[in-house]
Design an enzyme around this catalytic site. Structure first.
Site, mmCIF file in Angstrom:
data_model
loop_
_atom_site.group_PDB
_atom_site.id
_atom_site.type_symbol
_atom_site.label_atom_id
_atom_site.label_comp_id
_atom_site.label_asym_id
_atom_site.label_seq_id
_atom_site.Cartn_x
_atom_site.Cartn_y
_atom_site.Cartn_z
ATOM 1 N N ASN A 291 42.365 34.826 51.129
ATOM 2 C CA ASN A 291 42.155 35.321 49.157
ATOM 3 C C ASN A 291 42.916 34.875 49.223
ATOM 4 O O ASN A 291 44.492 35.526 49.103
ATOM 5 C CB ASN A 291 41.692 36.543 49.308
ATOM 6 C CG ASN A 291 42.013 37.414 48.089
ATOM 7 O OD1 ASN A 291 41.629 36.189 46.676
ATOM 8 N ND2 ASN A 291 41.501 38.575 47.963
ATOM 9 N N LYS B 159 44.019 35.563 46.121
ATOM 10 C CA LYS B 159 43.702 36.798 44.951
ATOM 11 C C LYS B 159 44.374 36.078 43.714
ATOM 12 O O LYS B 159 44.089 35.091 42.802
ATOM 13 C CB LYS B 159 45.190 37.721 45.684
ATOM 14 C CG LYS B 159 44.519 38.234 47.349
ATOM 15 C CD LYS B 159 45.576 39.745 46.997
ATOM 16 C CE LYS B 159 44.531 40.665 47.819
ATOM 17 N NZ LYS B 159 45.541 41.563 48.697
ATOM 18 N N HIS C 297 35.612 42.853 47.616
ATOM 19 C CA HIS C 297 37.434 43.220 48.614
ATOM 20 C C HIS C 297 37.341 44.730 47.918
ATOM 21 O O HIS C 297 37.389 45.059 47.348
ATOM 22 C CB HIS C 297 37.772 41.817 47.845
ATOM 23 C CG HIS C 297 39.271 42.176 48.150
ATOM 24 N ND1 HIS C 297 40.165 43.109 47.250
ATOM 25 C CD2 HIS C 297 40.070 41.856 49.351
ATOM 26 C CE1 HIS C 297 41.043 42.480 48.050
ATOM 27 N NE2 HIS C 297 41.254 41.741 49.064
ATOM 28 N N GLU D 20 39.669 45.543 46.013
ATOM 29 C CA GLU D 20 40.486 45.518 45.135
ATOM 30 C C GLU D 20 39.612 46.013 44.132
ATOM 31 O O GLU D 20 40.220 46.133 42.859
ATOM 32 C CB GLU D 20 41.158 44.733 44.799
ATOM 33 C CG GLU D 20 43.051 45.124 45.333
ATOM 34 C CD GLU D 20 43.423 43.648 45.588
ATOM 35 O OE1 GLU D 20 43.653 42.559 45.098
ATOM 36 O OE2 GLU D 20 44.412 43.208 46.803
ATOM 37 N N GLU E 65 38.420 45.560 55.969
ATOM 38 C CA GLU E 65 39.902 45.379 55.438
ATOM 39 C C GLU E 65 40.090 46.847 55.468
ATOM 40 O O GLU E 65 40.337 47.981 54.553
ATOM 41 C CB GLU E 65 40.257 44.970 54.923
ATOM 42 C CG GLU E 65 40.236 43.092 54.743
ATOM 43 C CD GLU E 65 40.694 42.079 53.149
ATOM 44 O OE1 GLU E 65 41.735 41.631 53.232
ATOM 45 O OE2 GLU E 65 39.145 42.282 52.490
ATOM 46 N N GLY F 78 48.087 44.578 51.300
ATOM 47 C CA GLY F 78 49.104 44.797 50.665
ATOM 48 C C GLY F 78 50.530 44.704 50.656
ATOM 49 O O GLY F 78 50.836 45.310 51.752
ATOM 50 N N SER G 41 47.058 43.415 56.452
ATOM 51 C CA SER G 41 48.561 43.144 57.038
ATOM 52 C C SER G 41 48.633 41.615 57.979
ATOM 53 O O SER G 41 49.005 42.884 59.382
ATOM 54 C CB SER G 41 49.301 44.358 57.384
ATOM 55 O OG SER G 41 49.812 44.882 56.221
#
Length: 262
Positions: free
Chosen positions: A10, A12, A98, A100, A170, A176, A216
């Site tokens: 992704n 982003k 997701h 976020e 995730e 991040g 990660s």
């Protein structure tokens, strides 16, 4: 290989149109010799890059996805993107849930369910992202959180649509710049819970749903993650945003998986 492996990223809110086209072109060249019978490769660019991305990409080689989508076909939803708009671009995949979107923009499991249903209704492959926060992990309720997100997010999905459904685990604490990668053992344990829940929901038909790990993922841990029995693929972040490095990661992961099967 005994099973198809899934590799994707992704992008982003990174990479403008030119950057995205250059990236996809290079990634297609780098991975062109890898049989798509063995892997499913997918990339999810920003909305503004989707049209040019679709124009330059053979989606039998790299499936393109959207980072979000409204559940309504049209209406008074300022700032949203409808399924019909994405179909017009020829996009094959839609992501929902997701972390976020959930934790920055406040989306709920019920909203993710609406999006997954809409994506499947319109013929997209639907990728549902799930994961627990650090606080939830500390309280020891990660399994309950994942089960809840799955049971609500997939409520009402008929078994005949499962061939177009993917799940990405995730953990929020692993995503991040400051994310901490999950250990392979922890990731495997959560993937087992996810697959058990999918079996509860869909019985034997659940076996066609791939479950990917994201959080990660990098060149150091990719091989250890991909050899876990319940992990079907890797949803890679910034380690995938350089086409050469992503190509190397994919090849190392494939080789690790093959060697594990011997």
């Amino acid at each position: 290989m005994n099973k198809k492996l899934y590799f994707g990223s992704n992008l982003k809110m990174y990479k403008n149109v030119r950057d995205t086209v250059e990236y996809l072109t290079k990634l297609a060249q780098n991975t062109g010799d890898i049989s798509r019978d063995d892997i499913q490769l997918f990339i999810i660019p920003s909305f503004t890059a989707l049209e040019q991305a679709a124009a330059c990409t053979d989606q039998s080689q790299i499936l393109l996805g959207a980072q979000n989508m409204c559940w309504e076909d049209q209406g008074q939803f300022t700032g949203e993107i409808s399924p019909l708009m994405l179909k017009e671009l020829g996009i094959g995949l839609v992501m929902a849930g997701h972390s976020e979107r959930r934790h920055v923009f406040g989306e709920t499991d019920i909203e993710e369910n609406k999006k997954i249903k809409a994506a499947l209704k319109h013929g997209f492959t639907a990728l549902l992202c799930i994961g627990e926060t650090q606080e939830q992990k500390d309280y020891g309720i990660s399994p309950e959180v994942l089960r809840s997100q799955l049971k609500i997010g997939l409520h009402g999905i008929p078994s005949d649509q499962l061939h177009k459904l993917w799940i990405a685990y995730e953990p929020v604490w692993s995503i991040g710049v400051n994310g901490t990668p999950a250990t392979a053992d922890y990731a495997e344990s959560m993937h087992k819970i996810i697959k058990e829940t999918l079996r509860e929901l869909f019985h034997e038909a659940s076996e066609q749903i791939p479950v990917l790990y994201g959080g990660s993922v990098n060149s150091v841990n990719a091989e250890e993650l991909i050899i876990q029995p319940s992990i079907d693929g890797l949803f890679t972040g910034r380690a995938a945003w350089d086409a050469d490095k992503f190509n190397d990661l994919i090849r190392k992961a494939i080789n690790a998986h093959r060697n594990c099967q011997k």
